[in-house]
Design an enzyme around this catalytic site. Structure first.
Site, PDB file in Angstrom:
ATOM      1  N   CYS A  99       0.835  -1.214   0.000  1.00 16.47           N
ATOM      2  CA  CYS A  99       0.000   0.000   0.000  1.00 16.47           C
ATOM      3  C   CYS A  99       0.864   1.256   0.000  1.00 16.47           C
ATOM      4  CB  CYS A  99      -0.925  -0.025   1.214  1.00 16.47           C
ATOM      5  SG  CYS A  99      -1.833   1.511   1.491  1.00 16.47           S
TER       6      CYS A  99
ATOM      7  N   CYS B 276      -0.131   4.016   2.561  1.00 17.92           N
ATOM      8  CA  CYS B 276       0.209   3.562   3.917  1.00 17.92           C
ATOM      9  C   CYS B 276       1.669   3.886   4.213  1.00 17.92           C
ATOM     10  CB  CYS B 276      -0.004   2.058   4.069  1.00 17.92           C
ATOM     11  SG  CYS B 276      -1.676   1.469   3.768  1.00 17.92           S
TER      12      CYS B 276
END
Length: 634
Positions: free
Chosen positions: A518, A521
């Protein structure tokens, strides 16, 4: 689990009045949607219905989605000076979802939304309409404040699809995928039955082959999926399955020369250099050759790109790192300027919009992209010493002033040009709105001392601005407070030690759901490390980084290597796949559908805040966490 609520919130009100002559004056039927009213008692495909807004706000933005099976299409609602608009429902539509944004906030109708199943001429609900709305909630509910229990949504889809044979074929792939995720054993049985039906068809359509491949992919039967793929390519050598196979091979190939060979075969075989798959491969080749310094091949492949917005995006992604590093600035300037010219061309042709945008959304998207690319071009101009020209483009890039990094560069350029009065004016506005940065404060101080006497008044003024920003942001965050029971969990950390929510009662707990794949993230983690460092000695604040949506035999190595290589001091937990399901246990319990998602739990075990995504601004993220923690401590 959240309480299941009925989400079809339509009120049909028919008013009648009696006069002295005994005749009835019948007022037209209405459908009430909060402060919005439709002049009809029910909606059906092909209708043109008047919508009226009866509220007091002057700040109203509205649009609706119409659904055709699992596909959704957004349409603007443009209210006139009388606060009315005409809703024209397409003949193919089965359901509608109205989204009313009043004073900057979407009205969620007590989290049920304004969702409408369409009817036929006899007033019967259209087959597929319930499934369409359930699928809409799964896709967009979070964006518009609509909530419903996952089981309830799945049941709506299952009931509608299995009860209405006329829509089953359109829904099979989605329904069976959901069934498998919901209950692996049941899903496998349904998929096997569907595969058995498809396998007996002779001849098979390309759609049949695609469905068979998809079913085997869902059950992770790669051998069978590959076998059906080869059969499909033989039966339909020029079809979409064959095209997609080329794109898959292109994506998996690491050698640039081999990738180019795959594309050229694709181009010759399908006579396609303009479709989505071709554009994907062309863009990849252009960027790869640019990074290798092969200008000739970069120009060749860049010249093949027909999609103006995709081409502009590629040019900007090439120019930005050069701008940051201050390298090859002449080439960067040429490339960046071309991205702006392409965006201007796209803005001049608004009817070229994709189906997933309304006209207004598309215009806003183009404007936002242009501003972002202008930020790149301005930085290049600044590093070329063209300060005044850089300021002109950076002023455009600032837009509404909500991006701290872009604001910072604007103030830097103004300071370099010694426009101190304007620096003071703009910096104060950015700091006061909460969109400043530490560097902006430094530039502000320099400008302030050049336009005022002494530094004491500066410190007072800065403190005043920061207090306004903090108080406003705190109030904004307070408005987002929720009060839900935090589901219990017990997960193992990287050392194999079990950590439970029950063991943390009495503490403020921050769950940060993430995965190594991700990008947002990982981009947020420098800021989260600041938060971890700040509260490491506070025994009443616990931060847990829940690795979720991550599979594979090397999962733990991926996680530990990533944490170690970046020197993060994170307490990581491994979310586990739910038994007999493809969902992840804790992510499912907390309603996490996208990452990063942060869930903040108070000392009494109540979820009080939920934050989804990352703005790209470290300082703002740290401030957000600080304020949430501060609120829960007070």
């Amino acid at each position: 689990m959240k309480k299941i609520t009925t989400y079809f919130a339509i009120l049909a009100v028919i008013f009648t009045a009696c006069k002295e002559d005994k005749k009835e004056d019948v007022v037209a039927p209405e459908l009430a949607l909060g402060d919005f009213v439709l002049q009809t008692d029910y909606l059906k495909p092909g209708d043109a219905v008047q919508l009226t807004y009866n509220g007091d706000s002057k700040d109203v933005e509205s649009h609706y989605y119409y659904m055709v099976n699992y596909r959704t299409f957004p349409v603007d609602i443009d209210l006139n000076e009388n606060n009315t608009a005409t809703i024209k429902i397409p003949d193919s539509a089965q359901a509608l979802a109205f989204n009313f944004k009043v004073d900057g906030k979407y009205e969620d109708n007590d989290k049920k939304g304004y969702l409408v199943q369409l009817k036929d001429d006899e007033g019967n609900t259209l087959p597929g309409s319930k499934a369409a709305l359930a699928n809409y909630i799964m896709m967009y509910g979070d964006s518009f404040g609509i909530t419903s229990e996952k089981d309830s949504l799945y049941n709506d889809i299952e009931t509608d699809v299995t009860s209405n044979p006329e829509v089953k074929e359109a829904w099979n792939n989605i329904y069976l995928s959901l069934a498998y995720r919901q209950d692996k054993e049941k899903g496998e049985k349904l998929i096997d039955e569907y595969l058995a039906t498809l396998s007996t068809k002779d001849p098979k359509t390309e759609e049949d082959y695609s469905s068979m491949i998809r079913m085997h992919q869902i059950t992770r039967n790669k051998e069978q999926a590959d076998k059906i793929l080869e059969e499909a390519k033989t039966a339909y050598p020029n079809g979409s399955v064959a095209k997609n196979d080329y794109a898959s091979r292109f994506s998996e190939e690491k050698d640039l020369a081999e990738k180019e060979k795959i594309f050229l075969e694709f181009k010759d075989k399908f006579n396609d250099a303009d479709g989505n798959l071709a554009n994907y491969m062309i863009r990849s080749l252009a960027q790869a050759y640019q990074s290798k310094g092969d200008t000739e091949k970069f120009d060749t492949y860049a010249g093949m790109m027909k999609d103006k917005t995709a081409k502009a995006s590629m040019f900007n992604s090439i120019a930005w790192p050069l701008a940051e590093k201050g390298e090859n600035l002449d080439f960067a300037a040429k490339t960046s300027k071309e991205s702006l010219d392409l965006m201007k061309q796209a803005q001049a042709n608004p009817n070229d919009k994709p189906d997933y945008y309304t006209k207004n959304q598309y215009a806003n998207s183009l404007e936002s992209s242009y501003n972002m690319y202008a930020d790149t071009y301005a930085l290049i101009l600044f590093k070329q010493g063209k300060i005044k020209e850089a300021i002109q483009y950076q002023e455009k890039a600032v837009g509404e002033g909500k991006n701290g990094d872009i604001n910072e560069r604007y103030i830097e350029f103004l300071t370099a040009d010694k426009q101190y009065d304007l620096v003071v004016e703009k910096a104060e506005a950015f700091i006061k709105s909460g969109n400043g940065s530490e560097k902006i404060k430094e530039y502000y101080k320099e400008a302030f001392t050049n336009t005022n006497e002494g530094t004491e008044s500066f410190e007072n003024k800065l403190a005043e601005l920061e207090k306004v920003a903090y108080d406003n942001y705190k109030n904004e965050i307070k408005e987002k407070m929720i009060n839900e029971d935090a589901p219990a969990f017990a997960l193992k950390n990287t050392a194999g030690v079990e950590v439970s929510l029950a063991s943390l009662k009495g503490k403020t707990v921050i769950l940060d759901f993430w995965a190594t794949w991700c990008g947002p993230c990982k981009a947020s983690f420098p800021g989260m490390q600041e938060v971890v460092t700040k509260y490491k000695d506070d025994e009443n604040v616990v931060l847990l980084f829940v690795d979720t949506f991550e599979r594979g035999d090397n999962r733990e190595k991926l996680v530990t290597d990533f944490i170690s290589e970046n020197n993060y001091d994170f307490h990581v937990l491994y979310d586990m796949e739910s038994e007999n399901s493809q969902d992840f246990e804790v992510a499912e319990k907390y309603g996490v559908t996208g990452i990063p998602t942060k869930v903040i739990i108070d000392k009494d075990g109540k979820v009080r805040f939920r934050s989804v995504g990352y703005s790209g601004q470290t300082e703002k993220l740290v401030k957000e966490m600080d304020i949430m923690i501060d609120i829960l401590k007070s």
